[in-house]
Design a protein around this motif. Structure first.
Motif, PDB file in Angstrom:
ATOM      1  N   VAL A 230       0.852  -1.185   0.000  1.00  0.00           N
ATOM      2  CA  VAL A 230       0.000   0.000   0.000  1.00  0.00           C
ATOM      3  C   VAL A 230       0.889   1.236   0.000  1.00  0.00           C
ATOM      4  N   VAL A 231       0.815   2.007  -1.089  1.00  0.00           N
ATOM      5  CA  VAL A 231       1.586   3.246  -1.199  1.00  0.00           C
ATOM      6  C   VAL A 231       0.745   4.372  -0.599  1.00  0.00           C
TER       7      VAL A 231
ATOM      8  N   ILE B 129       8.347   0.645   3.651  1.00  0.00           N
ATOM      9  CA  ILE B 129       9.520   0.878   2.819  1.00  0.00           C
ATOM     10  C   ILE B 129       9.505   2.316   2.314  1.00  0.00           C
ATOM     11  N   ASP B 130      10.632   2.786   1.844  1.00  0.00           N
ATOM     12  CA  ASP B 130      10.746   4.121   1.268  1.00  0.00           C
ATOM     13  C   ASP B 130      10.124   4.088  -0.126  1.00  0.00           C
ATOM     14  N   SER B 131       9.094   4.897  -0.356  1.00  0.00           N
ATOM     15  CA  SER B 131       8.409   4.872  -1.649  1.00  0.00           C
ATOM     16  C   SER B 131       9.317   5.294  -2.801  1.00  0.00           C
ATOM     17  N   ALA B 132      10.414   5.988  -2.500  1.00  0.00           N
ATOM     18  CA  ALA B 132      11.373   6.347  -3.543  1.00  0.00           C
ATOM     19  C   ALA B 132      12.097   5.110  -4.075  1.00  0.00           C
ATOM     20  N   GLU B 133      12.029   4.005  -3.335  1.00  0.00           N
ATOM     21  CA  GLU B 133      12.680   2.758  -3.748  1.00  0.00           C
ATOM     22  C   GLU B 133      11.642   1.701  -4.122  1.00  0.00           C
ATOM     23  N   LEU B 134      10.516   2.142  -4.634  1.00  0.00           N
ATOM     24  CA  LEU B 134       9.411   1.241  -4.939  1.00  0.00           C
ATOM     25  C   LEU B 134       9.836   0.107  -5.868  1.00  0.00           C
ATOM     26  N   ASP B 135      10.607   0.442  -6.894  1.00  0.00           N
ATOM     27  CA  ASP B 135      10.981  -0.567  -7.891  1.00  0.00           C
ATOM     28  C   ASP B 135      11.849  -1.676  -7.299  1.00  0.00           C
ATOM     29  N   LEU B 136      12.508  -1.411  -6.170  1.00  0.00           N
ATOM     30  CA  LEU B 136      13.360  -2.427  -5.545  1.00  0.00           C
ATOM     31  C   LEU B 136      12.553  -3.450  -4.752  1.00  0.00           C
ATOM     32  N   HIS B 137      11.313  -3.120  -4.416  1.00  0.00           N
ATOM     33  CA  HIS B 137      10.515  -3.974  -3.527  1.00  0.00           C
ATOM     34  C   HIS B 137       9.246  -4.528  -4.172  1.00  0.00           C
ATOM     35  N   VAL B 138       8.748  -3.864  -5.209  1.00  0.00           N
ATOM     36  CA  VAL B 138       7.403  -4.147  -5.696  1.00  0.00           C
ATOM     37  C   VAL B 138       7.247  -5.564  -6.250  1.00  0.00           C
ATOM     38  N   GLY B 139       8.337  -6.191  -6.667  1.00  0.00           N
ATOM     39  CA  GLY B 139       8.258  -7.534  -7.236  1.00  0.00           C
ATOM     40  C   GLY B 139       7.836  -8.604  -6.254  1.00  0.00           C
ATOM     41  N   ALA B 140       7.785  -8.290  -4.968  1.00  0.00           N
ATOM     42  CA  ALA B 140       7.426  -9.276  -3.946  1.00  0.00           C
ATOM     43  C   ALA B 140       5.929  -9.319  -3.662  1.00  0.00           C
ATOM     44  N   PHE B 141       5.113  -8.524  -4.392  1.00  0.00           N
ATOM     45  CA  PHE B 141       3.711  -8.361  -4.009  1.00  0.00           C
ATOM     46  C   PHE B 141       2.746  -8.723  -5.139  1.00  0.00           C
ATOM     47  N   ASP B 142       1.605  -9.269  -4.707  1.00  0.00           N
ATOM     48  CA  ASP B 142       0.534  -9.606  -5.653  1.00  0.00           C
ATOM     49  C   ASP B 142      -0.285  -8.389  -6.039  1.00  0.00           C
ATOM     50  N   HIS B 143      -0.405  -7.437  -5.108  1.00  0.00           N
ATOM     51  CA  HIS B 143      -1.228  -6.250  -5.329  1.00  0.00           C
ATOM     52  C   HIS B 143      -0.419  -5.002  -4.984  1.00  0.00           C
ATOM     53  N   LEU B 144      -0.432  -4.033  -5.882  1.00  0.00           N
ATOM     54  CA  LEU B 144       0.160  -2.729  -5.614  1.00  0.00           C
ATOM     55  C   LEU B 144      -0.986  -1.728  -5.564  1.00  0.00           C
ATOM     56  N   ILE B 145      -1.161  -1.075  -4.411  1.00  0.00           N
ATOM     57  CA  ILE B 145      -2.303  -0.182  -4.190  1.00  0.00           C
ATOM     58  C   ILE B 145      -1.784   1.222  -3.959  1.00  0.00           C
ATOM     59  N   ASN B 146      -2.148   2.142  -4.838  1.00  0.00           N
ATOM     60  CA  ASN B 146      -1.755   3.535  -4.641  1.00  0.00           C
ATOM     61  C   ASN B 146      -2.878   4.281  -3.930  1.00  0.00           C
ATOM     62  N   ALA B 147      -2.584   4.737  -2.716  1.00  0.00           N
ATOM     63  CA  ALA B 147      -3.538   5.535  -1.947  1.00  0.00           C
ATOM     64  C   ALA B 147      -2.858   6.805  -1.444  1.00  0.00           C
ATOM     65  N   ALA B 148      -1.822   7.230  -2.146  1.00  0.00           N
ATOM     66  CA  ALA B 148      -1.040   8.377  -1.695  1.00  0.00           C
ATOM     67  C   ALA B 148      -1.648   9.680  -2.193  1.00  0.00           C
ATOM     68  N   PRO B 149      -1.494  10.771  -1.430  1.00  0.00           N
ATOM     69  CA  PRO B 149      -1.895  12.086  -1.926  1.00  0.00           C
ATOM     70  C   PRO B 149      -0.977  12.499  -3.064  1.00  0.00           C
ATOM     71  N   LEU B 150      -1.435  13.413  -3.900  1.00  0.00           N
ATOM     72  CA  LEU B 150      -0.599  13.889  -4.994  1.00  0.00           C
ATOM     73  C   LEU B 150       0.325  14.988  -4.493  1.00  0.00           C
TER      74      LEU B 150
END
Length: 330
Positions: A152-153, A191-212
């Motif tokens: 969850v971002v 995790i640090d969202s700036a490093e999303l690409d380093l961690h995202v491969g471990a998850f079935d669902h990526l959910i963006n709920a962040a403010p712009l």
């Protein structure tokens, strides 16, 4: 001689477009203590002259920036939305004006939308509907939600409610935010969202709920999408600008993602020419994940309660950090 009552300007959408929802309900509760000036965007400069507070009922309107030279007396702006990105501009951020938002109104409805999207995908409801429309009896095996993983971002109130609801059905949840940390009460690990690409491969669902914010604009881009697990599911309930739509289209066309559930888009309404409309692996909704029945009344009631606090000289609730663009957690 008694002092004049404070003035509260209320920016409303036009009655022509919004109909009976053009004005918020329940403001008569504070009308005896303050002068209420209802206005539309074109007349906002005049309405702001001498006004100490502004209720942004037309919460996506950019009109405040143009009317800012008339806001000399303004102390407080309340936005009837969780996101304040449509409002913020440099002069406001640099001013002493307090900004509050609608945190708390949309948390549970959006979390329910996310959970529903995960179940609908796992149980292939779209496939069942397609077969039903074709009068086809097609037996399939579906996926179990329990034991799957979600990132969850956005670790604010909405992201936390999503995490709590997903955990309740057995989904392992990790958060992504501005700073990494362990032992978070709702996410466990963040995790640090700036490093999303380093961690995202471990998850079935990526959910963006962040403010712009500047940090979240384009956060889910080509690099992150390419790093996602084969067959993963992207859910966007934050802001459309956080996801590179063209990169997402390419990832879907390549078959890398099994589904994208999208409630928000860079351009809204979504253009009829967008290829997203015709993709079987995409679920589209019209920026409505938090809009359950009664949501407008809840927004108006929240403002009235905060206005009563303001009139009584008490601290306001849901104060936004205007430098960051959201209400700090904790």
């Amino acid at each position: 001689m008694s002092a004049a009552p404070p003035i509260i300007a209320v920016l409303c959408p036009s009655a022509e477009t919004a109909g009976p929802n053009a004005r918020p309900s329940g403001l008569e509760r504070i009308a005896a203590r303050a002068e209420i000036r209802y206005t539309e965007a074109g007349d906002l400069p005049q309405a702001l002259d001498g006004a100490q507070a502004l209720f942004l009922w037309d919460f996506f309107s950019p009109a405040v920036k143009q009317a800012w030279p008339h806001a000399a007396a303004l102390e407080w702006i309340h936005v009837a939305a969780a996101g304040v990105d449509s409002l913020m501009f440099e002069e406001l951020s640099d001013s002493a004006v307090t900004v509050t938002n609608a945190q708390g109104i949309f948390d549970r409805p959006i979390a329910e939308y996310v959970l529903a999207a995960i179940f609908a995908h796992a149980k292939d409801f779209s496939g069942s509907l397609r077969h039903q429309q074709n009068r086809e009896w097609v037996h399939r095996e579906t996926k179990k939600v329990q034991g799957s993983t979600a990132l969850v971002v956005g670790t604010g109130a909405i992201g936390r409610e999503i995490a709590r609801l997903l955990r309740a059905v057995g989904i392992a949840v990790t958060g992504a935010g501005r700073t990494s940390r362990e032992q978070d009460p709702d996410f466990g690990t963040v995790i640090d969202s700036a490093e999303l690409d380093l961690h995202v491969g471990a998850f079935d669902h990526l959910i963006n709920a962040a403010p712009l914010t500047p940090q979240t604009t384009g956060l889910v881009g080509e690099k992150t999408l390419s790093a996602m697990r084969e067959g993963a599911h992207l859910i966007n309930v934050g802001r459309g600008e956080s996801v590179d739509e063209q990169a997402l289209i390419r990832a879907l066309e390549a078959g890398r993602l099994s589904r994208a559930t999208l409630d928000v888009f860079v351009e809204e309404p979504l253009s009829r020419d967008s290829p997203l409309w015709g993709m079987e692996t995409v679920t589209i909704s019209a920026h409505m994940s938090g809009d359950v029945r009664g949501w407008r009344d809840a927004l108006a009631e929240q403002f009235v309660r905060n206005a009563e606090r303001w009139l009584d000289g008490e601290p306001l609730r849901n104060v936004v950090d205007t430098a960051k663009g959201y209400v700090p957690s904790g």
